[in-house]
Design a protein around this motif. Structure first.
Motif, PDB file in Angstrom:
ATOM      1  N   PRO A 151      -4.063   6.145  -2.993  1.00 51.93           N
ATOM      2  CA  PRO A 151      -3.259   4.994  -2.545  1.00 51.93           C
ATOM      3  C   PRO A 151      -3.645   3.746  -3.343  1.00 51.93           C
ATOM      4  O   PRO A 151      -4.774   3.627  -3.818  1.00 51.93           O
ATOM      5  CB  PRO A 151      -3.660   4.832  -1.072  1.00 51.93           C
ATOM      6  N   HIS A 152      -2.687   2.832  -3.466  1.00 54.04           N
ATOM      7  CA  HIS A 152      -2.970   1.595  -4.195  1.00 54.04           C
ATOM      8  C   HIS A 152      -2.019   0.503  -3.725  1.00 54.04           C
ATOM      9  O   HIS A 152      -1.007   0.778  -3.093  1.00 54.04           O
ATOM     10  CB  HIS A 152      -2.853   1.799  -5.710  1.00 54.04           C
ATOM     11  N   ARG A 153      -2.369  -0.734  -4.047  1.00 53.87           N
ATOM     12  CA  ARG A 153      -1.457  -1.857  -3.817  1.00 53.87           C
ATOM     13  C   ARG A 153      -1.702  -2.900  -4.888  1.00 53.87           C
ATOM     14  O   ARG A 153      -2.742  -2.870  -5.573  1.00 53.87           O
ATOM     15  CB  ARG A 153      -1.606  -2.436  -2.408  1.00 53.87           C
ATOM     16  N   TYR A 179       0.851  -1.206   0.000  1.00 55.74           N
ATOM     17  CA  TYR A 179       0.000   0.000   0.000  1.00 55.74           C
ATOM     18  C   TYR A 179       0.881   1.249   0.000  1.00 55.74           C
ATOM     19  O   TYR A 179       1.725   1.422   0.877  1.00 55.74           O
ATOM     20  CB  TYR A 179      -0.836  -0.058   1.269  1.00 55.74           C
ATOM     21  N   HIS A 180       0.703   2.112  -0.977  1.00 49.98           N
ATOM     22  CA  HIS A 180       1.515   3.325  -1.081  1.00 49.98           C
ATOM     23  C   HIS A 180       0.804   4.303  -1.999  1.00 49.98           C
ATOM     24  O   HIS A 180      -0.234   3.980  -2.586  1.00 49.98           O
ATOM     25  CB  HIS A 180       2.902   3.003  -1.647  1.00 49.98           C
ATOM     26  N   LEU A 181       1.369   5.479  -2.134  1.00 50.63           N
ATOM     27  CA  LEU A 181       0.860   6.400  -3.154  1.00 50.63           C
ATOM     28  C   LEU A 181       2.028   7.059  -3.859  1.00 50.63           C
ATOM     29  O   LEU A 181       3.148   7.074  -3.360  1.00 50.63           O
ATOM     30  CB  LEU A 181      -0.092   7.429  -2.551  1.00 50.63           C
ATOM     31  N   ASP A 182       1.749   7.570  -5.045  1.00 46.94           N
ATOM     32  CA  ASP A 182       2.761   8.237  -5.852  1.00 46.94           C
ATOM     33  C   ASP A 182       2.406   9.712  -5.972  1.00 46.94           C
ATOM     34  O   ASP A 182       1.225  10.060  -6.044  1.00 46.94           O
ATOM     35  CB  ASP A 182       2.804   7.610  -7.246  1.00 46.94           C
ATOM     36  N   ILE A 183       3.413  10.553  -5.995  1.00 51.44           N
ATOM     37  CA  ILE A 183       3.160  11.985  -6.184  1.00 51.44           C
ATOM     38  C   ILE A 183       2.759  12.298  -7.629  1.00 51.44           C
ATOM     39  O   ILE A 183       1.813  13.051  -7.855  1.00 51.44           O
ATOM     40  CB  ILE A 183       4.387  12.818  -5.731  1.00 51.44           C
TER      41      ILE A 183
HETATM   42 FE   LIG Z   1       2.492   3.212  -7.347  1.00 53.25          FE
END
Ligand SMILES: [Fe+2]
Length: 312
Positions: free
Chosen positions: A213-215, A140-144
């Motif tokens: 957010p996504h995984r 699980y994370h997000l990108d700018i």
């Molecule tokens: Fe990503």
């Protein structure tokens, strides 16, 4: 729409949805020989080895600390691809377009089509290749930046969560922009009830709202995907607004809420952030993760963890 473009099913509805909710499109890039085993082995041989991101990870989707960096040494592209097929690796070839002409041409082909369809001008375009093992996952994370994820080989399940403080608190997203932390966030399995979920197959392409957010979890086969990042002027302004909010929270104890920072407020903060950066107040802290293992095709699973003292 017109023939010849890479993106096959962009409709009027897509134009309405783009940027606001996840969208799913199709393409036929997966049919190109550059993504065959031979093409991938050649890519791994030609891409600068010191830029290659090599990772392994555990099984628990909540335990992102098991995502650790490794070193592929001077294994041939063919041997490395074989290790990925049988082990539990995630290879990240960032900015391939900056290193290889054929990938730079591909990036240009993608964005000339994409920008024509969105009517926007994409900036800071970056084409990355992800080559990953059966059942590997990205936590699980997000990108700018904004992301287009093109699926080339294998099937992966992608969960995309709402872009809201419930799923990524302001303080955490600001930390990413300020580069204080890695991009992983606390994930609760209950979040999945609110996720948009898709099994991404070869020929499919997903895009989602900035910072959502996504995984990802691979199914039980080799996966190849293109992770294409870009920014637009509003997306840059939003990133700068988050930077400004992070700065005033840390420096002045303010408690900004990004949901209020839309329209003119976003642009004013973005301009202020730009001024802060020009004034040299930028926090340049960026943690380089240590190398924890070597890829060793001779051993079961291919992951040879280094003793503590050998970690580079
Ligand atoms: Fe990503």
């Amino acid at each position: 729409m017109e023939a010849g473009g890479l993106i096959k099913n962009w409709t009027r509805e897509t134009s309405d949805q783009y940027g606001r909710v996840p969208v799913l499109l199709s393409h036929d890039l997966h049919q190109r020989s550059m993504f065959s085993d031979d093409g991938l082995a050649s890519l791994l041989d030609r891409y600068p080895r010191d830029r290659l991101g090599v990772y392994t990870m555990g099984n628990d989707p909540q335990n992102w600390r098991t995502f650790v960096r490794g070193d592929a040494g001077n294994l041939s592209g063919e041997a490395l691809l074989k290790a990925v097929k049988t082990g539990r690796f995630w290879l990240n070839l960032r900015a391939v377009n900056e290193h290889l002409e054929d990938y730079d041409a591909l990036k240009q082909e993608m964005f000339s089509d994409f920008d024509a369809r969105t009517g926007q001008r994409s900036l800071k375009q970056d084409l990355g290749v992800l080559i990953s093992s059966p059942n590997a996952q990205v936590f699980y994370h997000l990108d700018i930046p904004l992301v287009l994820l093109w699926q080339i080989r294998g099937v992966k399940r992608v969960w995309i969560y709402p872009e809201s403080p419930e799923f990524a608190p302001d303080t955490d997203i600001e930390s990413v922009v300020l580069r204080e932390t890695e991009e992983e966030f606390e994930y609760q399995p209950g979040f999945d009830d609110n996720a948009w979920v898709v099994d991404l197959e070869p020929g499919m392409l997903a895009n989602w709202p900035q910072n959502a957010p996504h995984r990802i979890e691979n199914q039980n086969m080799l996966n190849v995907s293109l992770s294409v990042e870009y920014l637009t002027m509003p997306a840059i302004a939003r990133a700068n607004m988050l930077y400004y909010n992070g700065f005033v929270r840390r420096r002045f104890g303010a408690n900004p809420d990004r949901r209020n920072d839309v329209g003119a407020r976003m642009w004013i903060k973005a301009i202020a952030a730009r001024a802060l950066k020009l004034a040299g107040k930028r926090n340049a802290y960026q943690k380089a993760s240590p190398v924890r293992f070597r890829v060793d095709p001779e051993i079961e699973g291919g992951v040879a963890f280094l003793p503590e003292r050998e970690m580079a």
